[in-house]
Design an enzyme around this catalytic site. Structure first.
Site, PDB file in Angstrom:
ATOM      1  N   ARG A   1       0.786  -1.249   0.000  1.00 54.64           N
ATOM      2  CA  ARG A   1       0.000   0.000   0.000  1.00 54.64           C
ATOM      3  C   ARG A   1       0.810   1.289   0.000  1.00 54.64           C
ATOM      4  O   ARG A   1       0.230   2.379   0.063  1.00 54.64           O
ATOM      5  CB  ARG A   1      -0.994   0.034   1.178  1.00 54.64           C
ATOM      6  N   ASP A   2       2.134   1.202  -0.078  1.00 52.02           N
ATOM      7  CA  ASP A   2       2.913   2.448  -0.128  1.00 52.02           C
ATOM      8  C   ASP A   2       4.155   2.267  -1.001  1.00 52.02           C
ATOM      9  O   ASP A   2       5.261   2.648  -0.618  1.00 52.02           O
ATOM     10  CB  ASP A   2       3.303   2.888   1.283  1.00 52.02           C
ATOM     11  N   ILE A   3       3.949   1.690  -2.190  1.00 49.27           N
ATOM     12  CA  ILE A   3       5.050   1.549  -3.142  1.00 49.27           C
ATOM     13  C   ILE A   3       5.352   2.918  -3.740  1.00 49.27           C
ATOM     14  O   ILE A   3       4.488   3.554  -4.354  1.00 49.27           O
ATOM     15  CB  ILE A   3       4.692   0.553  -4.265  1.00 49.27           C
TER      16      ILE A   3
END
Length: 242
Positions: A82-84
């Site tokens: 969820r935070d690439i």
């Protein structure tokens, strides 16, 4: 903070940062993790922007493959990162890739930082993150495609000065194909990147492995065409006048 240790501690993979221990000293919590000597991808991209240059396609493909491999290991455990984004992709001095920062990862059996909360980094968030919909591995695929778009063109696909503007573009506006911004890119690569950035998750590649395969197939085709062109080229005959 605990989630970082909980998630990364489950993953044993050469492209995922290793967590050794989590503990408490007095009123301070701490994590002992692998030390990475190098930089994150964001710093490298900032430097390249100053120098007005882009990474070679071969190097971008290496970053993509390593990150896809790390995400495959994560997704197998039903975890969504969820935070690439570039700052969470570390590059060692030996040019190895390490994925880090699992603080907002979604676990299969946890309601903490659940889908009812919009969470992530706006420029790289998937439409379903903005819409507070349920996310799966295809959300990470979207975010990685955004990172690759930026690497390939030097431009973010969704830009804006405010969160609502960025959100509107992610949800409703199709960015220019990468080759419109970098004419050296093959058209086939446009199709791969744009498919991975589809607004509807069902229109993306079903898995991160299939996204990686499409990228490699595209690169291999370009390399074959290059080799063929070089093979067909004949050097002019030089006649020496004795």
């Amino acid at each position: 903070f605990g989630r970082e240790a909980e998630v990364a501690g489950q993953i044993q993979h050469p492209n995922v940062i290793t967590i050794y221990e989590m503990g408490v000293e007095g009123d301070q919590k701490y994590i002992v993790m692998e030390y990475i000597e190098g930089d994150d991808l964001k710093k490298q991209m900032t430097q390249m922007s100053r120098e007005k240059r882009l990474l070679p396609l071969e190097e971008i493909l290496k970053i993509a493959n390593a990150t896809c491999s790390a995400l495959h290991a994560i997704h197998e455990k039903k975890i969504v990162h969820r935070d690439i984004k570039p700052s969470n992709i570390l590059i060692t001095k030996e040019k190895n890739i390490k994925l880090t920062d699992f603080g907002i990862a979604r676990l299969p059996d946890s309601s903490l930082t659940g889908d009812e909360t919009m969470i992530g980094t706006p420029h790289y968030m998937s439409p379903e993150q903005f819409d507070n919909r349920q996310v799966d591995g295809r959300s990470d695929e979207f975010s990685l495609a955004v990172v690759l778009y930026e690497l390939l063109t030097g431009e973010k696909p969704f830009v804006g000065d405010t969160l609502p503007i960025i959100m509107n573009k992610v949800l409703k506006v199709e960015p220019l194909p990468p080759s419109d911004l970098n004419i050296l890119l093959p058209k086939e690569l446009d199709e791969v990147i744009m498919k991975a950035m589809s607004k509807n998750p069902n229109d993306r590649y079903p898995s991160i492995d299939e996204f990686a395969k499409a990228l490699n197939d595209c690169f291999n085709k370009k390399q074959q065409e290059k080799n063929k062109a070089e093979g067909e080229y004949k050097s002019p005959t030089i006649i020496e006048d004795n």
